[in-house]
Design a protein around this motif. Structure first.
Motif, mmCIF file in Angstrom:
data_model
loop_
_atom_site.group_PDB
_atom_site.id
_atom_site.type_symbol
_atom_site.label_atom_id
_atom_site.label_comp_id
_atom_site.label_asym_id
_atom_site.label_seq_id
_atom_site.Cartn_x
_atom_site.Cartn_y
_atom_site.Cartn_z
ATOM 1 N N THR A 157 4.044 -3.163 4.465
ATOM 2 C CA THR A 157 5.024 -3.377 5.522
ATOM 3 C C THR A 157 6.225 -2.453 5.380
ATOM 4 O O THR A 157 7.090 -2.467 6.226
ATOM 5 C CB THR A 157 5.492 -4.838 5.524
ATOM 6 N N ALA A 158 6.276 -1.680 4.317
ATOM 7 C CA ALA A 158 7.400 -0.764 4.121
ATOM 8 C C ALA A 158 7.296 0.405 5.095
ATOM 9 O O ALA A 158 6.223 0.743 5.586
ATOM 10 C CB ALA A 158 7.422 -0.245 2.698
ATOM 11 N N CYS A 159 8.424 1.027 5.377
ATOM 12 C CA CYS A 159 8.410 2.177 6.277
ATOM 13 C C CYS A 159 7.885 3.426 5.574
ATOM 14 O O CYS A 159 7.495 4.394 6.212
ATOM 15 C CB CYS A 159 9.792 2.423 6.862
ATOM 16 N N PHE A 160 7.861 3.409 4.234
ATOM 17 C CA PHE A 160 7.344 4.530 3.469
ATOM 18 C C PHE A 160 6.549 3.996 2.283
ATOM 19 O O PHE A 160 7.042 3.159 1.536
ATOM 20 C CB PHE A 160 8.495 5.407 2.966
ATOM 21 N N VAL A 161 5.325 4.449 2.132
ATOM 22 C CA VAL A 161 4.494 4.049 1.004
ATOM 23 C C VAL A 161 4.081 5.317 0.256
ATOM 24 O O VAL A 161 3.408 6.190 0.816
ATOM 25 C CB VAL A 161 3.242 3.275 1.469
ATOM 26 N N ASP A 162 4.502 5.430 -0.980
ATOM 27 C CA ASP A 162 4.191 6.593 -1.807
ATOM 28 C C ASP A 162 2.933 6.298 -2.613
ATOM 29 O O ASP A 162 2.964 6.118 -3.821
ATOM 30 C CB ASP A 162 5.384 6.894 -2.726
#
Length: 173
Positions: free
Chosen positions: A1-6
């Motif tokens: 659900t994060a706006c950025f997934v590394d």
């Protein structure tokens, strides 16, 4: 659900001696080799999709940085050691049999006293055979000989205690 997934976190990439590409993917504990022409994965070392047998070492690298082929054909890796117990960073060097998929530890260096860098870090094999190590978030740079003795050891002052990478290049003043 994060706006950025590394998810993968690629932190080093270089042409291998055969023209293909060596890549270090930190967040999946993996070094892989990719065919430069087709983009196909040639092999995966470490991580959940590991294809190699590990010889002479008791643990795979974790959250590693800086996978590099040396002039002698081995591969050096800065192992952050995030999932080792106790947490300790080190530099490992493997002889890699790409046909039989065997990675044999031929050299490693652990700092005394032990250092843990939760991110960053590099290992550079120098022309004289020594290895220059940047200890990442620990803020230290060490040059070691093949026998494990220190040729140089520098600790940055507080407030400047994070090194992403350190490299040695020829220089004339």
């Amino acid at each position: 659900t994060a706006c950025f997934v590394d998810y993968v976190h690629t932190n080093s990439m270089e042409y291998d001696t055969d023209g293909n590409i060596l890549i270090s993917n930190r967040n999946i504990d993996e070094v892989l080799k990719i065919d430069r022409v087709t983009g196909d994965v040639i092999w995966r070392m470490g991580g959940s999709q590991n294809e190699f047998t590990l010889v002479g070492d008791t643990q795979w690298f974790t959250y590693q940085h800086c996978a590099r082929r040396t002039d002698t054909g081995t591969i050096t890796i800065f192992d952050n050691g995030s999932f080792s117990s106790p947490q300790e960073s080190r530099v490992v060097e493997y002889q890699v049999d790409e046909v039989n998929k065997v990675a044999t530890l031929v050299w490693e260096y652990r700092h005394v006293p032990a250092i843990y860098a939760n991110s960053n870090g590099t290992a550079q094999r120098l022309p004289n055979g020594n290895t220059l190590i940047s200890w990442g978030t620990n803020g230290r740079v060490t040059e070691v000989r093949n026998d494990g003795t220190k040729a140089f050891d520098m600790d940055f002052v507080q407030g400047a205690d994070r090194t992403y990478a350190a490299w040695r290049f020829p220089w004339e003043g």
